[in-house]
Design a protein around this motif. Structure first.
Motif, mmCIF file in Angstrom:
data_model
loop_
_atom_site.group_PDB
_atom_site.id
_atom_site.type_symbol
_atom_site.label_atom_id
_atom_site.label_comp_id
_atom_site.label_asym_id
_atom_site.label_seq_id
_atom_site.Cartn_x
_atom_site.Cartn_y
_atom_site.Cartn_z
ATOM 1 N N ARG A 503 -32.749 37.556 -10.627
ATOM 2 C CA ARG A 503 -33.079 36.201 -11.067
ATOM 3 C C ARG A 503 -33.675 35.382 -9.927
ATOM 4 O O ARG A 503 -34.537 34.534 -10.156
ATOM 5 N N ARG A 504 -33.259 35.621 -8.699
ATOM 6 C CA ARG A 504 -33.836 34.897 -7.561
ATOM 7 C C ARG A 504 -35.333 35.180 -7.446
ATOM 8 O O ARG A 504 -36.131 34.268 -7.216
ATOM 9 N N LEU A 505 -35.690 36.422 -7.591
ATOM 10 C CA LEU A 505 -37.100 36.781 -7.487
ATOM 11 C C LEU A 505 -37.887 36.212 -8.672
ATOM 12 O O LEU A 505 -39.024 35.762 -8.520
ATOM 13 N N GLN A 506 -37.286 36.218 -9.852
ATOM 14 C CA GLN A 506 -37.941 35.644 -11.032
ATOM 15 C C GLN A 506 -38.142 34.141 -10.857
ATOM 16 O O GLN A 506 -39.203 33.602 -11.199
ATOM 17 N N VAL A 507 -37.117 33.461 -10.336
ATOM 18 C CA VAL A 507 -37.224 32.015 -10.117
ATOM 19 C C VAL A 507 -38.291 31.716 -9.073
ATOM 20 O O VAL A 507 -39.062 30.755 -9.211
ATOM 21 N N ALA A 508 -38.355 32.524 -8.023
ATOM 22 C CA ALA A 508 -39.385 32.328 -6.992
ATOM 23 C C ALA A 508 -40.782 32.433 -7.599
ATOM 24 O O ALA A 508 -41.654 31.590 -7.336
ATOM 25 N N GLN A 509 -41.004 33.453 -8.417
ATOM 26 C CA GLN A 509 -42.305 33.627 -9.067
ATOM 27 C C GLN A 509 -42.578 32.491 -10.051
ATOM 28 O O GLN A 509 -43.719 31.997 -10.152
ATOM 29 N N LEU A 510 -41.545 32.068 -10.779
ATOM 30 C CA LEU A 510 -41.700 30.974 -11.736
ATOM 31 C C LEU A 510 -42.104 29.682 -11.030
ATOM 32 O O LEU A 510 -42.987 28.955 -11.491
ATOM 33 N N LEU A 511 -41.442 29.376 -9.915
ATOM 34 C CA LEU A 511 -41.764 28.166 -9.159
ATOM 35 C C LEU A 511 -43.217 28.189 -8.690
ATOM 36 O O LEU A 511 -43.932 27.189 -8.806
ATOM 37 N N ARG A 512 -43.647 29.316 -8.182
ATOM 38 C CA ARG A 512 -45.015 29.421 -7.669
ATOM 39 C C ARG A 512 -46.031 29.207 -8.802
ATOM 40 O O ARG A 512 -46.995 28.445 -8.668
ATOM 41 N N LYS A 513 -45.816 29.888 -9.923
ATOM 42 C CA LYS A 513 -46.745 29.754 -11.048
ATOM 43 C C LYS A 513 -46.731 28.337 -11.612
ATOM 44 O O LYS A 513 -47.770 27.789 -11.979
ATOM 45 N N SER A 514 -45.546 27.732 -11.679
ATOM 46 C CA SER A 514 -45.408 26.397 -12.268
ATOM 47 C C SER A 514 -46.122 25.344 -11.437
ATOM 48 O O SER A 514 -46.883 24.524 -11.956
ATOM 49 N N ILE A 515 -45.875 25.334 -10.132
ATOM 50 C CA ILE A 515 -46.498 24.328 -9.262
ATOM 51 C C ILE A 515 -48.006 24.539 -9.194
ATOM 52 O O ILE A 515 -48.779 23.573 -9.158
ATOM 53 N N GLU A 516 -48.423 25.786 -9.222
ATOM 54 C CA GLU A 516 -49.869 26.081 -9.212
ATOM 55 C C GLU A 516 -50.538 25.558 -10.480
ATOM 56 O O GLU A 516 -51.617 24.966 -10.439
ATOM 57 N N GLU A 517 -49.885 25.775 -11.640
ATOM 58 C CA GLU A 517 -50.473 25.323 -12.904
ATOM 59 C C GLU A 517 -50.437 23.801 -13.024
ATOM 60 O O GLU A 517 -51.398 23.179 -13.499
ATOM 61 N N LEU A 518 -49.337 23.186 -12.583
ATOM 62 C CA LEU A 518 -49.210 21.732 -12.676
ATOM 63 C C LEU A 518 -50.102 21.000 -11.680
ATOM 64 O O LEU A 518 -50.381 19.814 -11.842
ATOM 65 N N LYS A 519 -50.496 21.730 -10.611
ATOM 66 C CA LYS A 519 -51.295 21.129 -9.528
ATOM 67 C C LYS A 519 -50.562 19.932 -8.904
ATOM 68 O O LYS A 519 -51.163 18.904 -8.585
ATOM 69 N N LYS A 520 -49.256 20.091 -8.776
ATOM 70 C CA LYS A 520 -48.421 19.101 -8.113
ATOM 71 C C LYS A 520 -47.851 19.730 -6.841
ATOM 72 O O LYS A 520 -48.330 20.766 -6.389
ATOM 73 N N ALA A 521 -46.824 19.129 -6.251
ATOM 74 C CA ALA A 521 -46.232 19.652 -5.023
ATOM 75 C C ALA A 521 -44.725 19.775 -5.181
ATOM 76 O O ALA A 521 -44.118 19.124 -6.039
ATOM 77 N N ALA A 522 -44.124 20.617 -4.344
ATOM 78 C CA ALA A 522 -42.681 20.825 -4.422
ATOM 79 C C ALA A 522 -42.088 21.001 -3.033
ATOM 80 O O ALA A 522 -42.706 21.579 -2.137
ATOM 81 N N PHE A 523 -40.866 20.462 -2.865
ATOM 82 C CA PHE A 523 -40.032 20.746 -1.709
ATOM 83 C C PHE A 523 -38.879 21.620 -2.201
ATOM 84 O O PHE A 523 -38.253 21.299 -3.217
ATOM 85 N N VAL A 524 -38.596 22.704 -1.492
ATOM 86 C CA VAL A 524 -37.515 23.601 -1.899
ATOM 87 C C VAL A 524 -36.580 23.849 -0.718
ATOM 88 O O VAL A 524 -36.988 24.414 0.297
ATOM 89 N N VAL A 525 -35.324 23.385 -0.852
ATOM 90 C CA VAL A 525 -34.288 23.697 0.135
ATOM 91 C C VAL A 525 -33.679 25.040 -0.258
ATOM 92 O O VAL A 525 -33.186 25.198 -1.374
ATOM 93 N N GLU A 526 -33.735 26.009 0.645
ATOM 94 C CA GLU A 526 -33.241 27.338 0.320
ATOM 95 C C GLU A 526 -32.762 28.049 1.583
ATOM 96 O O GLU A 526 -33.514 28.149 2.557
ATOM 97 N N HIS A 527 -31.516 28.546 1.565
ATOM 98 C CA HIS A 527 -30.936 29.224 2.729
ATOM 99 C C HIS A 527 -31.144 30.729 2.696
ATOM 100 O O HIS A 527 -30.923 31.389 3.716
ATOM 101 N N ASP A 528 -31.496 31.286 1.543
ATOM 102 C CA ASP A 528 -31.782 32.719 1.451
ATOM 103 C C ASP A 528 -33.189 32.933 2.014
ATOM 104 O O ASP A 528 -34.190 32.601 1.377
ATOM 105 N N ILE A 529 -33.277 33.492 3.213
ATOM 106 C CA ILE A 529 -34.553 33.625 3.904
ATOM 107 C C ILE A 529 -35.550 34.439 3.089
ATOM 108 O O ILE A 529 -36.738 34.093 3.000
ATOM 109 N N ILE A 530 -35.099 35.538 2.486
ATOM 110 C CA ILE A 530 -36.004 36.396 1.720
ATOM 111 C C ILE A 530 -36.559 35.637 0.517
ATOM 112 O O ILE A 530 -37.758 35.688 0.221
ATOM 113 N N THR A 531 -35.695 34.901 -0.194
ATOM 114 C CA THR A 531 -36.153 34.112 -1.339
ATOM 115 C C THR A 531 -37.108 33.016 -0.888
ATOM 116 O O THR A 531 -38.138 32.762 -1.528
ATOM 117 N N GLN A 532 -36.802 32.354 0.218
ATOM 118 C CA GLN A 532 -37.682 31.306 0.744
ATOM 119 C C GLN A 532 -39.060 31.869 1.079
ATOM 120 O O GLN A 532 -40.086 31.215 0.840
#
Length: 606
Positions: A503-532
């Protein structure tokens, strides 16, 4: 072998057909020939399926409006390897992982696949039943004899004779204040069997909070207190469930070192952990869990930690000739050479900011953010990351004349959507009410809304009450709510907490696709280095002294950002020679010393 599972939470006979025959019963081919393959248990008002009569047509699965039925065909040899089943048409677990004294066993797999069930078996909370019920339930001697010749024989013998002390660190540490009150010191002192409180408090950075009440602790503080309490109890077997949640990178390494030190005392340790870098650092060997969440789980044969994690990521278990993943997870060896945001549209600007909260002072270096950009935020706990998010969201005001957006009108119109670190819903409605809000959002395309619902797997929990949901399920709903709101800036605080590796990898891909499609910006606090690494386009690093002073630096490219952050943490990562996945170097090792000397803390040197 055929498994039929009915999810009792989703099965709602009164709603699927209030005045007539239930569709699963009505359309079942075997029922139509006179068999009682599917019946309605009127006492509990749920349907029940007799597997021995089921033809496996799957018609009932398609006809059920609530997705409450699953029919799965498994290899016949597994029939003799079933370990535990919750009921005749409930979740089944096959095989057992094998714990060993003086070793750390790591468990990898999706949520709902049987890891917690196995921990409950090892803790003695539930007993193995081999899928048998009623008068046919096996006794303790039969269970012991079944595992004759393996470490499990002695393990279950010790449980039977009450010769083993089991310590369990639970998954959801946020509920601890509901059951335990008082000071941190009093709780830990009560568990301090060998007078190690001072040493453990120092190793887990708890000294400053010993006099605090448990009710006021943050998630990271609660996690460290729970780990300390488990360690101090001096058990024979330690069952550690998701110990890295809410911890920053440095705290995760300290936690991993402490848990690993239990092997020096010849303790048995079993750890469930979804941060692959930490699991790799912690474990001596691993067992993989695969199957269908909520339906069945199969435990693989033991694997070496490096090989086992690579097998899980690649998705093919060679010794079982089985594929558990359609597409392998691929890690990039080096960061992108150039950024698509260097010349992109600037949608957001913030100047230098300052904020004082009690004894804590935060300095923010101004910068700009581009359309489609995701900025990963890295820094230790207590360094001001959440304060920074609140400043950006205009939830709190800066100390002086620093302003977000130079144009006052634009600043007033700035819309921000936040996924908070701690998720708490005041209402206790159904999940589908939230899904309806997502589906009705007028500013979103149908494909976008469908992606949110499908990728976060919300349809399968839409008939559940919010109060019944697990931490991971609440996390998925909160992410969907955040990404479905109309905003210029999306702020997500630890979106991977309580999510499994998949699910972490799915969420990472979802975030990337979502922000790209919305053409907005995002800040993500994340301690899992691989997920970040999967999520971020650039990195914003916080440094300073936790609890006293924080400095938010301008966003940097991935290489510079990771190098700076890991340099502050004093940690280096090497790359696996097969999968390229990041692996934590042991402090003082040849690779650690070499990478620090050439200032390459994360990516493979050229």
């Amino acid at each position: 072998m055929r498994i039929a599972v009915v999810n009792k939470d989703l099965c709602k006979p009164d709603k699927c057909s209030p005045f007539g025959e239930k569709p699963c019963i009505k359309y079942c081919p075997r029922v139509r020939t006179g068999d009682k393959t599917i019946v309605l248990n009127e006492k509990i008002n749920k349907i029940e399926i007799t597997e021995s009569l089921c033809s496996g047509s799957g018609i009932c699965v398609k006809k059920c409006p609530f997705n409450a039925i699953s029919i799965v065909n498994l290899p016949d040899p597994l029939k003799n390897e079933i370990t535990y089943r919750y009921g005749k048409d409930q979740f089944s677990l096959f095989r057992m992982a094998i714990p060993k004294k003086g070793k750390v066993l790591g468990l990898i797999g999706q949520n709902g696949i049987g890891k917690s069930t196995m921990l409950r078996i090892l803790s003695g909370d539930i007993e193995i039943n081999f899928g048998r019920f009623g008068d046919d339930i096996p006794d303790k001697d039969e269970i012991i004899n079944f595992f004759k010749g393996s470490e499990l024989q002695q393990y279950f013998t010790d449980i039977k004779n009450n010769k083993v002390k089991i310590v369990h660190k639970p998954q959801n540490i946020t509920v601890i204040p509901n059951f335990i009150s008082g000071r941190v010191y009093d709780l830990l002192k009560k568990n301090d069997i060998e007078d190690n409180l001072d040493k453990i408090s120092e190793r887990l950075n708890l000294t400053e909070i010993l006099d605090r009440k448990i009710s006021v602790l943050s998630g990271g503080e609660l996690q460290r207190v729970a780990i300390a309490a488990a360690y101090l109890r001096d058990g024979d077997v330690y069952l550690i469930d998701e110990p890295s949640s809410y911890l920053d990178v440095s705290e995760r390494i300290s936690m991993a070192k402490l848990i690993r030190s239990l092997t020096d005392k010849n303790k048995t340790i079993i750890v469930v952990e979804h941060d692959l870098a930490i699991l790799d650092y912690l474990s001596d060997y691993v067992s993989l869990f695969y199957g269908m969440p909520g339906v069945y789980g199969i435990i693989s044969h033991p694997q070496g930690v490096r090989v086992g994690i690579n097998i899980y990521l690649h998705g093919y278990i060679k010794d079982e000739n089985l594929r558990i993943r359609e597409n392998p997870v691929i890690f990039h060896e080096r960061p992108p050479q150039s950024s698509m945001f260097d010349t992109g549209d600037v949608i957001y600007t913030y100047e230098n900011l300052e904020k004082t909260l009690g004894n804590f002072h935060l300095n923010v270096s101004g910068s700009e953010i581009h359309a489609g950009e995701i900025i990963g935020i890295l820094g230790p706990n207590g360094i001001g990351k959440s304060t920074f998010i609140n400043l950006i969201a205009n939830k709190i005001e800066a100390n002086h004349n620093g302003e977000i957006e130079s144009d006052e009108e634009e600043n007033k119109q700035l819309r921000v959507s936040i996924k908070p670190q701690y998720i708490n819903y005041e209402s206790d409605g159904l999940v589908k009410d939230i899904i309806v809000d997502v589906k009705l959002a007028p500013h979103l395309s149908q494909s976008y809304k469908k992606r949110l619902v499908n990728n976060l797997d919300l349809s399968n929990i839409e008939e559940r009450y919010i109060s019944e949901l697990s931490g991971g399920e609440l996390q998925r709903i909160a992410i969907a709510k955040c990404l479905s709101k109309e905003a210029e800036i999306y702020l997500l605080d630890e979106p991977s907490a309580f999510l499994d590796v998949e699910r972490r990898l799915q969420v990472a891909q979802l975030l990337r696709k979502s922000i790209e499609e919305l053409k907005k910006a995002a800040f993500v606090v994340e301690h899992d280095i691989i997920t970040q690494d999967f999520i971020a386009d650039s990195i914003l690093v916080f440094d300073g002294t936790p609890g006293l002073e924080g400095n938010a630096l301008p966003p940097q490219n991935l290489r510079d950002g990771f190098n700076l952050f890991l340099k502050i943490m004093g940690i280096t990562f090497r790359r696996d020679s097969v999968s390229n996945r990041p692996r934590v170097n042991k402090l003082g090792s040849k690779k650690d010393v070499y990478q620090k000397r050439i200032n390459e803390y994360y990516y493979i040197p050229n």
